[in-house]
Write a protein that holds these residues in place. Structure first.
Motif, PDB file in Angstrom:
ATOM      1  N   GLY A  39      37.016  52.733  40.655  1.00  0.00           N
ATOM      2  CA  GLY A  39      38.476  52.835  40.695  1.00  0.00           C
ATOM      3  C   GLY A  39      39.123  52.260  41.939  1.00  0.00           C
ATOM      4  O   GLY A  39      40.336  52.323  42.101  1.00  0.00           O
ATOM      5  N   SER A  43      37.236  45.467  39.978  1.00  0.00           N
ATOM      6  CA  SER A  43      37.418  44.671  38.764  1.00  0.00           C
ATOM      7  C   SER A  43      38.768  43.981  38.774  1.00  0.00           C
ATOM      8  O   SER A  43      38.878  42.804  38.393  1.00  0.00           O
ATOM      9  CB  SER A  43      37.292  45.552  37.517  1.00  0.00           C
ATOM     10  N   THR A  44      39.783  44.687  39.229  1.00  0.00           N
ATOM     11  CA  THR A  44      41.110  44.076  39.315  1.00  0.00           C
ATOM     12  C   THR A  44      41.049  42.829  40.195  1.00  0.00           C
ATOM     13  O   THR A  44      41.617  41.785  39.864  1.00  0.00           O
ATOM     14  CB  THR A  44      42.119  45.090  39.904  1.00  0.00           C
TER      15      THR A  44
HETATM   16  P1  ADP Z   1      36.934  49.361  39.889  1.00  0.00           P
HETATM   17  O1  ADP Z   1      36.529  48.129  39.171  1.00  0.00           O
HETATM   18  O2  ADP Z   1      36.739  49.284  41.373  1.00  0.00           O
HETATM   19  O3  ADP Z   1      36.292  50.595  39.323  1.00  0.00           O
HETATM   20  P2  ADP Z   1      39.573  48.810  38.784  1.00  0.00           P
HETATM   21  O4  ADP Z   1      39.943  47.513  39.419  1.00  0.00           O
HETATM   22  O5  ADP Z   1      39.105  48.769  37.396  1.00  0.00           O
HETATM   23  O6  ADP Z   1      38.525  49.583  39.720  1.00  0.00           O
HETATM   24  O7  ADP Z   1      40.815  49.790  38.858  1.00  0.00           O
HETATM   25  C1  ADP Z   1      41.600  49.959  40.028  1.00  0.00           C
HETATM   26  C2  ADP Z   1      42.738  50.923  39.737  1.00  0.00           C
HETATM   27  O8  ADP Z   1      43.657  50.336  38.813  1.00  0.00           O
HETATM   28  C3  ADP Z   1      42.279  52.221  39.081  1.00  0.00           C
HETATM   29  O9  ADP Z   1      43.073  53.254  39.589  1.00  0.00           O
HETATM   30  C4  ADP Z   1      42.535  51.990  37.616  1.00  0.00           C
HETATM   31  O10 ADP Z   1      42.812  53.207  36.966  1.00  0.00           O
HETATM   32  C5  ADP Z   1      43.778  51.105  37.646  1.00  0.00           C
HETATM   33  N1  ADP Z   1      43.815  50.199  36.470  1.00  0.00           N
HETATM   34  C6  ADP Z   1      42.925  49.230  36.196  1.00  0.00           C
HETATM   35  N2  ADP Z   1      43.272  48.550  35.071  1.00  0.00           N
HETATM   36  C7  ADP Z   1      44.405  49.140  34.637  1.00  0.00           C
HETATM   37  C8  ADP Z   1      45.286  48.903  33.517  1.00  0.00           C
HETATM   38  N3  ADP Z   1      45.035  47.917  32.636  1.00  0.00           N
HETATM   39  N4  ADP Z   1      46.357  49.694  33.401  1.00  0.00           N
HETATM   40  C9  ADP Z   1      46.625  50.670  34.296  1.00  0.00           C
HETATM   41  N5  ADP Z   1      45.863  50.939  35.365  1.00  0.00           N
HETATM   42  C10 ADP Z   1      44.770  50.196  35.534  1.00  0.00           C
END
Ligand code: ADP
Ligand code: MG
Length: 393
Positions: A39, A43-44
Protein backbone atom coordinates in the motif's frame (compact mmCIF):
# COMPACT_ATOMS: atom_id res chain seq x y z
CA UNK A 1 18.63 0.78 -22.89
CA UNK A 2 17.36 3.94 -21.29
CA UNK A 3 17.44 6.25 -18.34
CA UNK A 4 14.15 6.75 -16.51
CA UNK A 5 13.37 9.97 -14.73
CA UNK A 6 10.41 10.77 -12.51
CA UNK A 7 9.99 14.43 -11.64
CA UNK A 8 7.57 15.60 -8.97
CA UNK A 9 5.16 12.72 -9.54
CA UNK A 10 1.97 13.08 -7.55
CA UNK A 11 -0.96 10.68 -7.70
CA UNK A 12 -4.26 11.29 -6.00
CA UNK A 13 -7.16 8.84 -5.88
CA UNK A 14 -10.05 11.08 -4.90
CA UNK A 15 -8.94 12.58 -1.61
CA UNK A 16 -6.29 9.89 -1.01
CA UNK A 17 -2.73 10.75 -1.91
CA UNK A 18 -1.00 7.57 -3.13
CA UNK A 19 2.22 9.39 -4.07
CA UNK A 20 3.09 12.77 -2.72
CA UNK A 21 6.04 14.19 -4.66
CA UNK A 22 8.31 11.49 -6.04
CA UNK A 23 11.60 12.20 -7.77
CA UNK A 24 13.70 9.31 -9.10
CA UNK A 25 16.66 9.32 -11.44
CA UNK A 26 17.33 5.84 -12.78
CA UNK A 27 20.51 5.33 -14.76
CA UNK A 28 20.85 3.54 -18.05
CA UNK A 29 21.25 -0.21 -17.45
CA UNK A 30 20.60 0.04 -13.75
CA UNK A 31 18.64 -2.60 -11.81
CA UNK A 32 16.63 -0.71 -9.24
CA UNK A 33 14.04 -1.98 -6.82
CA UNK A 34 11.10 -0.12 -5.33
CA UNK A 35 10.57 -1.63 -1.91
CA UNK A 36 8.18 -0.83 0.91
CA UNK A 37 5.18 -2.20 2.77
CA UNK A 38 1.94 -3.09 1.03
CA UNK A 39 0.00 0.00 0.00
CA UNK A 40 3.00 2.37 0.03
CA UNK A 41 2.64 3.24 -3.67
CA UNK A 42 5.03 0.86 -5.45
CA UNK A 43 2.54 -0.36 -8.06
CA UNK A 44 1.24 3.14 -8.61
CA UNK A 45 4.82 4.27 -9.28
CA UNK A 46 5.74 1.50 -11.71
CA UNK A 47 2.39 1.80 -13.50
CA UNK A 48 3.05 5.51 -13.86
CA UNK A 49 6.35 4.69 -15.57
CA UNK A 50 4.56 2.15 -17.78
CA UNK A 51 1.76 4.54 -18.67
CA UNK A 52 -0.94 2.34 -17.14
CA UNK A 53 -1.64 5.02 -14.53
CA UNK A 54 -1.84 8.72 -15.29
CA UNK A 55 -0.15 10.88 -12.65
CA UNK A 56 -2.14 13.78 -11.20
CA UNK A 57 0.94 15.91 -11.86
CA UNK A 58 4.61 15.47 -12.67
CA UNK A 59 6.71 14.23 -15.56
CA UNK A 60 7.93 10.80 -16.66
CA UNK A 61 10.89 10.63 -19.03
CA UNK A 62 12.32 7.49 -20.59
CA UNK A 63 15.59 7.83 -22.48
CA UNK A 64 15.38 11.58 -22.01
CA UNK A 65 12.07 11.64 -23.88
CA UNK A 66 9.05 13.06 -22.06
CA UNK A 67 6.56 10.17 -22.26
CA UNK A 68 4.04 11.49 -19.71
CA UNK A 69 1.30 11.74 -22.32
CA UNK A 70 2.25 8.68 -24.40
CA UNK A 71 0.28 5.40 -24.22
CA UNK A 72 2.13 2.35 -22.81
CA UNK A 73 2.83 0.83 -26.22
CA UNK A 74 4.81 3.88 -27.34
CA UNK A 75 7.08 4.03 -24.29
CA UNK A 76 9.55 1.31 -25.29
CA UNK A 77 9.02 -0.67 -22.12
CA UNK A 78 7.85 -4.19 -21.28
CA UNK A 79 6.09 -5.13 -18.09
CA UNK A 80 6.00 -8.41 -16.13
CA UNK A 81 3.34 -8.84 -13.46
CA UNK A 82 2.82 -11.00 -10.39
CA UNK A 83 -0.04 -12.87 -12.03
CA UNK A 84 1.37 -14.62 -15.03
CA UNK A 85 -1.14 -14.39 -17.84
CA UNK A 86 -0.13 -17.06 -20.34
CA UNK A 87 -2.45 -18.35 -23.04
CA UNK A 88 -3.35 -21.83 -21.72
CA UNK A 89 -3.95 -23.29 -25.19
CA UNK A 90 -0.79 -21.95 -26.80
CA UNK A 91 2.58 -23.60 -26.39
CA UNK A 92 5.63 -21.79 -25.04
CA UNK A 93 6.82 -20.69 -28.48
CA UNK A 94 3.48 -19.10 -29.32
CA UNK A 95 3.18 -17.55 -25.89
CA UNK A 96 6.58 -15.93 -26.23
CA UNK A 97 6.10 -14.81 -29.81
CA UNK A 98 2.47 -13.72 -29.62
CA UNK A 99 3.24 -9.99 -29.53
CA UNK A 100 5.64 -10.23 -32.47
CA UNK A 101 3.14 -12.23 -34.53
CA UNK A 102 0.52 -9.60 -33.78
CA UNK A 103 2.87 -6.94 -35.05
CA UNK A 104 3.54 -9.01 -38.21
CA UNK A 105 7.26 -9.54 -37.69
CA UNK A 106 8.66 -11.92 -40.29
CA UNK A 107 9.03 -15.53 -39.28
CA UNK A 108 12.81 -15.74 -39.40
CA UNK A 109 13.11 -12.72 -37.11
CA UNK A 110 10.53 -14.18 -34.69
CA UNK A 111 12.43 -17.48 -34.67
CA UNK A 112 15.70 -15.76 -33.94
CA UNK A 113 14.32 -13.66 -31.09
CA UNK A 114 12.42 -16.53 -29.47
CA UNK A 115 15.48 -18.80 -29.59
CA UNK A 116 17.65 -16.13 -28.02
CA UNK A 117 15.11 -15.22 -25.32
CA UNK A 118 14.51 -18.89 -24.48
CA UNK A 119 18.25 -19.23 -24.14
CA UNK A 120 18.47 -16.26 -21.78
CA UNK A 121 15.76 -17.56 -19.46
CA UNK A 122 16.95 -21.18 -19.87
CA UNK A 123 13.84 -22.56 -21.48
CA UNK A 124 15.57 -24.12 -24.50
CA UNK A 125 14.06 -27.43 -25.36
CA UNK A 126 10.72 -26.49 -23.80
CA UNK A 127 9.29 -24.39 -26.62
CA UNK A 128 6.61 -26.93 -27.53
CA UNK A 129 5.39 -27.43 -23.96
CA UNK A 130 1.99 -26.22 -22.84
CA UNK A 131 1.77 -23.91 -19.77
CA UNK A 132 -0.06 -26.65 -17.84
CA UNK A 133 3.05 -28.84 -18.19
CA UNK A 134 5.31 -26.29 -16.52
CA UNK A 135 6.18 -25.25 -12.97
CA UNK A 136 5.38 -21.81 -11.62
CA UNK A 137 8.98 -20.70 -12.07
CA UNK A 138 9.09 -21.91 -15.67
CA UNK A 139 5.83 -20.12 -16.45
CA UNK A 140 7.21 -16.92 -14.96
CA UNK A 141 10.28 -17.34 -17.19
CA UNK A 142 7.98 -17.63 -20.22
CA UNK A 143 6.44 -14.31 -19.22
CA UNK A 144 9.91 -12.78 -18.94
CA UNK A 145 10.93 -14.22 -22.33
CA UNK A 146 7.80 -12.69 -23.84
CA UNK A 147 9.00 -9.33 -22.51
CA UNK A 148 12.56 -9.92 -23.76
CA UNK A 149 11.59 -10.60 -27.41
CA UNK A 150 10.10 -7.15 -27.65
CA UNK A 151 13.61 -5.76 -27.05
CA UNK A 152 12.36 -3.00 -24.77
CA UNK A 153 14.49 -0.12 -23.52
CA UNK A 154 13.47 -1.02 -19.99
CA UNK A 155 11.77 -3.84 -18.09
CA UNK A 156 9.23 -3.07 -15.42
CA UNK A 157 8.45 -5.93 -13.04
CA UNK A 158 5.79 -5.75 -10.34
CA UNK A 159 6.23 -8.51 -7.72
CA UNK A 160 6.99 -11.12 -10.42
CA UNK A 161 8.09 -13.71 -7.86
CA UNK A 162 5.38 -13.17 -5.26
CA UNK A 163 3.36 -16.25 -6.27
CA UNK A 164 6.32 -18.63 -6.27
CA UNK A 165 7.30 -20.79 -3.32
CA UNK A 166 10.23 -19.71 -1.17
CA UNK A 167 12.85 -22.00 -2.72
CA UNK A 168 11.93 -21.06 -6.27
CA UNK A 169 11.92 -17.41 -5.33
CA UNK A 170 15.54 -17.65 -4.20
CA UNK A 171 16.44 -19.48 -7.43
CA UNK A 172 14.64 -16.88 -9.58
CA UNK A 173 16.46 -14.09 -7.75
CA UNK A 174 19.75 -15.30 -9.12
CA UNK A 175 18.18 -15.98 -12.53
CA UNK A 176 16.95 -12.40 -12.75
CA UNK A 177 20.38 -11.04 -11.90
CA UNK A 178 21.87 -13.20 -14.62
CA UNK A 179 19.23 -12.04 -17.11
CA UNK A 180 20.02 -8.45 -16.19
CA UNK A 181 23.74 -9.02 -16.73
CA UNK A 182 23.06 -10.59 -20.10
CA UNK A 183 20.57 -8.03 -21.40
CA UNK A 184 22.32 -5.02 -19.89
CA UNK A 185 18.97 -3.25 -19.79
CA UNK A 186 17.37 -0.95 -17.26
CA UNK A 187 15.15 -2.91 -14.87
CA UNK A 188 12.68 -1.42 -12.41
CA UNK A 189 11.57 -4.10 -10.00
CA UNK A 190 8.87 -3.89 -7.34
CA UNK A 191 8.72 -5.99 -4.20
CA UNK A 192 7.55 -5.71 -0.59
CA UNK A 193 10.25 -8.25 0.32
CA UNK A 194 13.40 -6.53 1.56
CA UNK A 195 15.44 -9.71 0.97
CA UNK A 196 14.70 -9.57 -2.77
CA UNK A 197 15.54 -5.89 -2.84
CA UNK A 198 18.82 -6.39 -0.98
CA UNK A 199 20.06 -9.27 -3.10
CA UNK A 200 19.34 -8.17 -6.65
CA UNK A 201 19.52 -4.45 -7.05
CA UNK A 202 22.14 -1.87 -7.87
CA UNK A 203 20.09 0.60 -5.85
CA UNK A 204 16.91 0.34 -3.86
CA UNK A 205 14.27 3.01 -3.46
CA UNK A 206 12.68 2.56 -0.04
CA UNK A 207 9.15 3.96 -0.04
CA UNK A 208 6.79 4.47 2.87
CA UNK A 209 3.33 5.93 2.58
CA UNK A 210 3.94 7.43 -0.86
CA UNK A 211 7.21 9.08 0.18
CA UNK A 212 10.72 8.14 -0.91
CA UNK A 213 12.76 7.43 2.24
CA UNK A 214 16.15 6.56 0.74
CA UNK A 215 17.48 5.76 -2.73
CA UNK A 216 20.88 4.11 -2.41
CA UNK A 217 22.80 0.84 -2.91
CA UNK A 218 21.45 -1.97 -0.69
CA UNK A 219 24.40 -2.05 1.70
CA UNK A 220 24.26 1.71 2.14
CA UNK A 221 20.60 1.41 3.19
CA UNK A 222 21.65 -1.38 5.55
CA UNK A 223 24.74 0.28 7.03
CA UNK A 224 23.65 3.91 6.86
CA UNK A 225 19.85 3.99 6.98
CA UNK A 226 18.64 7.54 6.43
CA UNK A 227 15.92 7.31 9.06
CA UNK A 228 14.08 5.06 11.49
CA UNK A 229 11.78 3.67 8.81
CA UNK A 230 14.62 2.43 6.60
CA UNK A 231 16.52 1.15 9.64
CA UNK A 232 13.53 -0.92 10.72
CA UNK A 233 12.44 -2.08 7.27
CA UNK A 234 15.79 -3.15 5.80
CA UNK A 235 17.40 -6.12 7.53
CA UNK A 236 15.87 -9.28 8.96
CA UNK A 237 15.44 -9.75 11.86
CA UNK A 238 14.92 -6.05 12.39
CA UNK A 239 17.18 -3.60 14.19
CA UNK A 240 16.65 -3.13 17.94
CA UNK A 241 15.50 0.37 18.86
CA UNK A 242 16.07 1.80 22.32
CA UNK A 243 14.42 5.05 23.33
CA UNK A 244 16.49 7.52 25.28
CA UNK A 245 17.97 10.98 25.33
CA UNK A 246 21.25 12.73 24.78
CA UNK A 247 23.37 13.55 27.84
CA UNK A 248 26.69 15.36 28.20
CA UNK A 249 28.32 11.89 28.19
CA UNK A 250 26.41 10.44 25.25
CA UNK A 251 23.26 8.33 25.25
CA UNK A 252 21.11 7.26 28.19
CA UNK A 253 18.17 4.92 27.77
CA UNK A 254 14.85 6.07 29.23
CA UNK A 255 14.42 2.63 30.83
CA UNK A 256 17.72 3.24 32.62
CA UNK A 257 19.57 0.05 31.73
CA UNK A 258 21.94 1.41 29.12
CA UNK A 259 24.47 4.23 28.72
CA UNK A 260 26.62 4.66 25.64
CA UNK A 261 29.52 7.04 26.00
CA UNK A 262 30.41 9.31 23.10
CA UNK A 263 30.94 12.99 22.55
CA UNK A 264 27.45 14.45 22.00
CA UNK A 265 28.87 17.52 20.28
CA UNK A 266 29.66 15.26 17.32
CA UNK A 267 25.99 14.86 16.47
CA UNK A 268 23.57 17.53 15.35
CA UNK A 269 21.33 17.41 18.43
CA UNK A 270 21.17 19.16 21.78
CA UNK A 271 21.82 17.57 25.17
CA UNK A 272 18.49 16.52 26.64
CA UNK A 273 16.94 15.84 23.24
CA UNK A 274 14.98 12.61 22.75
CA UNK A 275 16.83 10.17 20.54
CA UNK A 276 16.55 6.52 19.53
CA UNK A 277 19.53 4.17 19.57
CA UNK A 278 19.59 1.44 16.93
CA UNK A 279 21.53 -1.83 17.22
CA UNK A 280 21.26 -4.69 14.75
CA UNK A 281 20.94 -8.16 16.35
CA UNK A 282 24.41 -9.13 15.08
CA UNK A 283 25.94 -6.14 16.87
CA UNK A 284 24.67 -7.25 20.27
CA UNK A 285 27.47 -9.41 21.69
CA UNK A 286 27.85 -11.63 24.77
CA UNK A 287 30.30 -9.58 26.85
CA UNK A 288 32.64 -12.49 27.67
CA UNK A 289 33.61 -12.92 24.02
CA UNK A 290 33.32 -9.32 22.83
CA UNK A 291 36.41 -7.43 21.72
CA UNK A 292 37.02 -4.02 20.24
CA UNK A 293 35.18 -0.79 20.93
CA UNK A 294 32.13 -1.88 22.90
CA UNK A 295 29.69 -0.32 25.34
CA UNK A 296 29.57 -0.94 29.08
CA UNK A 297 27.97 -4.24 30.06
CA UNK A 298 24.21 -4.57 30.05
CA UNK A 299 22.78 -7.12 32.46
CA UNK A 300 20.06 -9.11 30.76
CA UNK A 301 18.28 -12.44 31.04
CA UNK A 302 17.73 -14.76 28.15
CA UNK A 303 14.13 -15.54 27.27
CA UNK A 304 13.51 -17.60 24.18
CA UNK A 305 16.29 -18.88 21.89
CA UNK A 306 15.73 -19.77 18.24
CA UNK A 307 18.43 -21.93 16.65
CA UNK A 308 18.34 -21.13 12.93
CA UNK A 309 21.19 -23.42 11.88
CA UNK A 310 23.84 -20.92 10.90
CA UNK A 311 22.98 -18.59 13.77
CA UNK A 312 20.97 -18.50 16.96
CA UNK A 313 18.49 -15.74 17.73
CA UNK A 314 18.39 -14.96 21.44
CA UNK A 315 15.62 -12.83 22.90
CA UNK A 316 16.86 -10.86 25.89
CA UNK A 317 14.95 -9.03 28.60
CA UNK A 318 16.44 -6.56 31.05
CA UNK A 319 14.12 -7.48 33.91
CA UNK A 320 14.44 -10.97 35.34
CA UNK A 321 11.29 -12.98 34.77
CA UNK A 322 9.98 -10.66 32.05
CA UNK A 323 9.05 -12.29 28.76
CA UNK A 324 9.53 -10.96 25.28
CA UNK A 325 6.46 -9.67 23.54
CA UNK A 326 6.81 -11.60 20.28
CA UNK A 327 4.46 -9.18 18.54
CA UNK A 328 6.86 -6.36 19.29
CA UNK A 329 10.27 -7.81 20.23
CA UNK A 330 11.98 -4.45 19.79
CA UNK A 331 9.94 -2.76 22.52
CA UNK A 332 11.87 -1.01 25.26
CA UNK A 333 13.71 -3.33 27.63
CA UNK A 334 13.82 -6.19 25.14
CA UNK A 335 16.61 -7.00 22.74
CA UNK A 336 17.17 -9.49 19.99
CA UNK A 337 20.70 -10.84 19.69
CA UNK A 338 22.10 -13.01 16.92
CA UNK A 339 25.04 -15.24 17.81
CA UNK A 340 27.00 -17.96 16.04
CA UNK A 341 25.73 -21.56 16.00
CA UNK A 342 28.35 -22.73 18.50
CA UNK A 343 27.45 -20.15 21.16
CA UNK A 344 26.52 -21.74 24.46
CA UNK A 345 23.39 -19.81 25.39
CA UNK A 346 20.56 -21.32 27.39
CA UNK A 347 17.07 -20.02 28.12
CA UNK A 348 16.13 -18.16 31.31
CA UNK A 349 19.63 -17.44 32.48
CA UNK A 350 21.51 -14.23 33.21
CA UNK A 351 23.65 -12.96 30.34
CA UNK A 352 25.75 -9.86 30.19
CA UNK A 353 25.90 -8.29 26.73
CA UNK A 354 27.54 -5.29 25.09
CA UNK A 355 26.97 -3.38 21.85
CA UNK A 356 29.58 -2.94 19.17
CA UNK A 357 29.85 0.87 19.26
CA UNK A 358 31.14 1.29 15.72
CA UNK A 359 27.90 -0.22 14.43
CA UNK A 360 25.38 1.66 16.57
CA UNK A 361 22.97 4.12 15.00
CA UNK A 362 21.42 7.21 16.50
CA UNK A 363 18.18 8.82 15.33
CA UNK A 364 16.31 11.99 16.24
CA UNK A 365 13.17 10.80 18.03
CA UNK A 366 10.98 13.56 16.57
CA UNK A 367 12.12 13.85 12.96
CA UNK A 368 13.22 10.16 12.89
CA UNK A 369 16.22 11.23 10.79
CA UNK A 370 19.60 9.55 11.35
CA UNK A 371 22.03 11.56 13.47
CA UNK A 372 24.99 9.15 13.44
CA UNK A 373 26.12 5.76 12.13
CA UNK A 374 28.82 4.46 14.43
CA UNK A 375 29.26 5.92 17.90
CA UNK A 376 32.95 5.30 18.31
CA UNK A 377 34.84 8.58 18.36
CA UNK A 378 34.53 10.53 16.25
CA UNK A 379 30.85 9.91 15.57
CA UNK A 380 30.04 10.27 11.93
CA UNK A 381 27.23 11.44 9.83
CA UNK A 382 28.93 14.37 8.17
CA UNK A 383 32.37 13.64 9.57
CA UNK A 384 32.66 17.11 11.12
CA UNK A 385 34.10 16.36 14.50
CA UNK A 386 34.08 19.89 15.79
CA UNK A 387 30.55 20.93 14.87
CA UNK A 388 28.90 22.22 18.02
CA UNK A 389 25.51 20.78 18.87
CA UNK A 390 23.16 23.10 17.08
CA UNK A 391 19.88 22.67 15.32
CA UNK A 392 20.01 23.58 11.65
CA UNK A 393 16.29 23.39 11.17
P1 ADP B 1 1.67 -1.07 -3.34
O1 ADP B 1 1.87 -1.55 -4.73
O2 ADP B 1 2.90 -0.47 -2.72
O3 ADP B 1 1.08 -2.12 -2.45
P2 ADP B 1 -0.31 0.70 -4.52
O4 ADP B 1 0.50 1.58 -5.42
O5 ADP B 1 -1.07 -0.38 -5.15
O6 ADP B 1 0.61 0.15 -3.34
O7 ADP B 1 -1.33 1.61 -3.71
C1 ADP B 1 -0.95 2.83 -3.09
C2 ADP B 1 -2.17 3.47 -2.45
O8 ADP B 1 -3.09 3.89 -3.46
C3 ADP B 1 -2.95 2.51 -1.56
O9 ADP B 1 -3.43 3.25 -0.47
C4 ADP B 1 -4.07 2.03 -2.44
O10 ADP B 1 -5.21 1.72 -1.67
C5 ADP B 1 -4.34 3.26 -3.31
N1 ADP B 1 -4.85 2.87 -4.65
C6 ADP B 1 -4.17 2.16 -5.56
N2 ADP B 1 -4.91 2.01 -6.70
C7 ADP B 1 -6.07 2.64 -6.46
C8 ADP B 1 -7.27 2.86 -7.24
N3 ADP B 1 -7.37 2.39 -8.49
N4 ADP B 1 -8.25 3.56 -6.66
C9 ADP B 1 -8.14 4.06 -5.41
N5 ADP B 1 -7.06 3.90 -4.64
C10 ADP B 1 -6.05 3.20 -5.14
MG1 MG C 1 1.54 -3.47 -5.58
Amino acid sequence: MATIELEHIRKEYGTDIAIEDLNLDIEDGEFITLVGPSGCGKSTTIETIAGLTKPTSGTVSIGERDVTKLPPKDRGIAMVFQNIALFPHKDVYDNISFGLQLRKFDEAEIDKRVEKAADTVQLNGMLDRMPSEMSGGQRQRVAIARAIVRQPDAFLMDEPLANLDAELRVHMRTQLQRIHDELDTTIVYVTHDQAQAMTMSDRIAVIDDGDLQQFAPPLECYNEPANLFVAGFIGSPAMNFIEGHLTAQGFESDAGYLDVEFDPSTVDAAVGQDVVLGARPEHVLPSDTATGDVTAQIDTYTDVTEPMGKEIFVYLVTDQGATVDMEDPGASGQLLMSVGPAADVGEDEPLSVVFDKSNLHLFDADSEVALAHGLSEPATVDGSEDTPASADD
